[in-house]
Design a protein around this motif. Structure first.
Motif, PDB file in Angstrom:
ATOM      1  N   LYS A 448       0.859  -1.185   0.000  1.00  0.00           N
ATOM      2  CA  LYS A 448       0.000   0.000   0.000  1.00  0.00           C
ATOM      3  C   LYS A 448       0.900   1.241   0.000  1.00  0.00           C
ATOM      4  N   PRO A 449       0.423   2.332  -0.585  1.00  0.00           N
ATOM      5  CA  PRO A 449       1.256   3.537  -0.679  1.00  0.00           C
ATOM      6  C   PRO A 449       1.799   4.004   0.676  1.00  0.00           C
ATOM      7  N   ASP A 583      -3.295   0.876  -4.398  1.00  0.00           N
ATOM      8  CA  ASP A 583      -4.422   0.765  -3.487  1.00  0.00           C
ATOM      9  C   ASP A 583      -5.700   0.668  -4.315  1.00  0.00           C
ATOM     10  N   PRO A 584      -5.847  -0.423  -5.039  1.00  0.00           N
ATOM     11  CA  PRO A 584      -7.003  -0.525  -5.939  1.00  0.00           C
ATOM     12  C   PRO A 584      -8.303  -0.615  -5.138  1.00  0.00           C
ATOM     13  N   LYS A 585      -9.338  -0.018  -5.688  1.00  0.00           N
ATOM     14  CA  LYS A 585     -10.612  -0.023  -4.971  1.00  0.00           C
ATOM     15  C   LYS A 585     -11.480  -1.215  -5.370  1.00  0.00           C
ATOM     16  N   VAL A 588     -11.698  -6.476  -8.918  1.00  0.00           N
ATOM     17  CA  VAL A 588     -10.878  -6.887 -10.060  1.00  0.00           C
ATOM     18  C   VAL A 588      -9.473  -6.314  -9.929  1.00  0.00           C
ATOM     19  N   GLY A 589      -9.397  -5.046  -9.505  1.00  0.00           N
ATOM     20  CA  GLY A 589      -8.099  -4.402  -9.322  1.00  0.00           C
ATOM     21  C   GLY A 589      -7.253  -5.151  -8.300  1.00  0.00           C
ATOM     22  N   LYS A 590      -7.884  -5.539  -7.204  1.00  0.00           N
ATOM     23  CA  LYS A 590      -7.150  -6.274  -6.166  1.00  0.00           C
ATOM     24  C   LYS A 590      -6.688  -7.621  -6.705  1.00  0.00           C
TER      25      LYS A 590
END
Ligand code: ADP
Ligand code: MG
Length: 682
Positions: A448-449, A583-585, A588-590
């Protein structure tokens, strides 16, 4: 095609002039078109237990109303109706949009059957159908058709049933029985009837499987025709390649070829020697060693008295290729030169002359290669690297510069093989599916950032070991619209952070060619330890001492691109690392970040990416060039596509296919394709 399928649709009882016109709007002209106008989805009315239903899945439930409906109005036309609903001991919320008129049906204590989309997190169904009581249906799966104009799904269903009744017995099967048995597929007639009127989900899937296979098989047979026509038409040239010299060249390489490299070299040499024109795609994951394969093939063609051209998408890459090709080829007296935007004026004119008179044997360049004033003396082989970045037109222009030169497209975009074949239709495909020995897997982490501090410490640890790092940002400079890291800011931050300890370079597309050169050079000499860059370093760049790749806002990149970026490290013997700051929301991003940490294999990655996103995203929607299928879906059915491809190739080459009665239908189809291409197939 069988006769019944070709009859005009107006012969179906109940279809008159007017309906026929309307059907034309759906491109339905014949009985066959009508019967193959498949539902685009099915409504599943089977009652389900909410525990088994996935998030966002459609569902039908039966339950009791628990609260008076509340209605909110938004403007004149929009409203939302909401109430509490008890389904099997589970209390949920039901919402209907713009159906305030349902209010009278929703009273506390009434039993309702509701169909809609399930939101697992908010325990809510967004409904689109509501019926009183417990609904009993004769079939729980109901087809939904795309319709247009005045046509309704209901009317369409009626016409299709009627067409089945009238012509069903006349339907013949394109597929021979043995294929149906081999894959346990229903007959065409049965498949059509089950797709339009499915008794249950299982049987519908079965029917779909059959239509998918048929569609793919026909498509692949067509590809076989294209390929043959292409070969027969293209007057390539049979080139005699001095084998001993190639052998000598290969034994002098700094490393032995991998088995896969050897195999593809043979495939390509065979194409070059043949009298048809080579049209081949060479796929190999990042770092699999495509450059040396290209070098061998170029050497082969040069030994036979021809020139070779290598076209690449960026200047950085062109220069790098010139360097590595010079070191490989110059000891064998082959002249290699660059032709790119940075080569100007007198120098350029001089290069053009030497290309024209054949003095330069291998030309490496960017788009500059396809300009009008570039003439070759005897261009025999054209290679493009990272071909997906060049449009079809650009490739054609380059090809037309020679006398039917052989063409090789190299790409690291790991397209699943079957898709590659459908995308590039009539091309032959060679794959390097093996990495040079001793490569270590790149360890990939997703951070995470807010873990940036730790990442910076980690970078420093590696730098102390004498290693180097890339830091990639999506943008060059700050943007008002996007809250995304930009290279200029990050460059500044890192410079401050590492102060006098380490040198941080900055690279992006807006630098001048000479500035880019200087930055790259400084990084390859390890005068700069950290290179902050946009994705311009994505393709091809080779600095083996770099072992860390940090990617900011990684969720903004496609998997293929992340994989390319990651491929900049792990090019030497040392263990390498890739850190995705993201930090995808979305789910699918995760999932995509997770996939990156789980696999280093480009092919696996591309397949999983396809499953997640669909081919349009992967290739860029417009340029995908994927054919439109009626039932089949290249993404989800790609295994069937491969089976069909093998079957089509085997059939096409077998004697039986051209003689036996059982293949008559397929044969006719193939012959039609051949005629369309202006050629008779024998
Ligand atoms: P890509 O396929 O990504 O273009 P390259 O051709 O740049 O890969 O090769 C990556 C690195 O692997 C280069 O440094 C190259 O010299 C090296 N290499 C290529 N083939 C072999 C081999 N058979 N054995 C060892 N190293 C190899
Ligand atoms: Mg390469």
């Amino acid at each position: 095609m069988s006769g019944a399928m070709n009859r005009p649709v107006i012969e179906v009882n109940g279809i008159g002039e007017e309906t026929a016109k309307q059907l034309e709007g759906l491109r339905i002209y014949t009985v066959g078109d009508l019967l193959e106008h498949f539902p685009f989805r099915y409504e599943d009315y089977q009652l389900k237990d909410l525990h088994e239903v996935k998030h966002e899945e459609r569902v039908t439930v039966n339950g009791i109303v628990q609260s008076e409906p509340s209605i909110r109005y938004f403007g004149k036309k929009k409203n939302r109706l909401t109430f509490r609903f008890l389904v099997n001991q589970v209390l949920i919320t039901v919402t209907f949009f713009n159906r305030a008129f349902l209010k009278s049906k929703v009273t506390v204590g009434t039993e309702l059957t509701i169909t809609g989309k399930w939101d697992q997190h908010r325990m809510t169904i967004t409904g689109n159908e509501l019926q009183a009581g417990q609904v009993i249906r004769d079939t729980t799966i109901s087809p939904i058709y795309s319709v247009a104009g005045k046509l309704t799904t209901k009317a369409l269903k009626k016409y299709i049933y009627q067409a089945m009744k009238q012509f069903g017995s006349e339907l013949t099967d394109l597929l021979p029985d043995e294929l149906l048995q081999k894959y346990k597929l229903p007959t065409k007639k049965e498949a059509l009837s089950r797709l339009h009127c499915p008794p249950n989900a299982e049987s519908m899937k079965h029917a779909r499987r059959r239509m998918v296979y048929e569609e793919f098989l026909l498509f692949q047979l067509k590809m076989q025709v294209f390929r043959k026509v292409n070969r027969d038409k293209s007057q390539g040239k049979a080139i005699i390649i001095p084998k001993e010299e190639i052998e000598r060249f290969m034994t002098e390489l700094p490393f032995p070829l991998t088995g896969a490299q050897e195999r593809v070299v043979n495939e390509i040499i065979k194409d070059i020697e043949s009298d048809y024109r080579m049209n081949r795609l060479l796929q190999g994951d990042v770092g699999s060693g495509k450059t040396v394969v290209a070098a061998i093939c170029m050497y082969a063609i040069v030994c036979s008295g021809y020139q070779a051209a290598l076209m690449v998408p960026t200047e950085i890459l062109a220069e790098q290729h010139v360097q590595s090709l010079k070191s490989l080829l110059e000891p064998f007296d082959v002249t290699v030169e660059l032709l790119a935007g940075s080569v100007k004026g007198k120098k350029r004119r001089e290069r053009l002359d030497r290309i024209k008179n054949g003095d330069i044997q291998v030309v490496v360049g960017t788009h500059a290669l396809i300009q009008d004033d570039v003439h070759f003396s005897r261009l025999g082989l054209v290679i493009t690297d990272e071909q997906h970045r060049f449009g079809v037109e650009q490739r054609r222009v380059l090809r037309d510069k020679g006398e039917n030169p052989d063409v090789l497209f190299m790409t690291a975009t790991p397209i699943p093989r079957t898709l590659a074949i459908s995308v590039f239709g009539d091309m032959d495909v060679s794959i390097i599916d093996e990495m040079p020995a001793g490569r270590k897997t790149i360890e990939t982490y997703w951070a995470k950032p807010d873990m940036l501090e730790r990442v910076l410490d980690f970078i420093e640890k590696e730098l102390k070991e004498g290693r180097q790092a890339y830091v990639i940002c999506p943008l060059i400079e700050e943007s008002e619209k996007l809250d995304v890291q930009n290279a200029i800011d990050v460059h500044m931050i890192l410079q401050q952070h590492y102060k006098d300890k380490w040198k941080v370079g900055l690279m992006h597309g807006r630098l001048h060619a000479s500035e880019k050169d200087a930055v790259m050079e400084s990084f390859s000499l390890n005068e700069t330890q950290i290179l902050v860059s946009t994705t311009v370093v994505e393709v091809g760049v080779n600095v083996p001492n770099a072992t860390i790749m940090v990617i900011y806002d990684a969720e903004r990149f496609g998997l293929a691109q992340l994989h390319q970026l990651r491929g900049r490290v792990g090019r030497g013997d040392a263990q390498s690392y890739c850190v995705l700051l993201a930090d995808p929301k979305s789910e699918v991003g995760k999932e995509r970040m997770k996939i990156m940490t789980e696999t280093n294999d480009g092919f696996t990655l591309s397949e999983r990416d396809l499953e997640l996103r669909g081919p349009g995203d992967f290739f860029g929607a417009k340029q995908s060039g994927l054919p439109d299928f009626k039932v089949a879906d290249v993404v989800h059915d790609y295994r069937a596509l491969e089976v069909a491809r093998q079957d089509a190739a085997t059939m096409f080459q077998s004697k039986q296919f051209w003689q036996e009665k059982k293949y008559e239908g397929l044969r006719q189809y193939v012959e039609q394709q051949g005629v369309l291409n202006g050629q008779k197939i024998d």
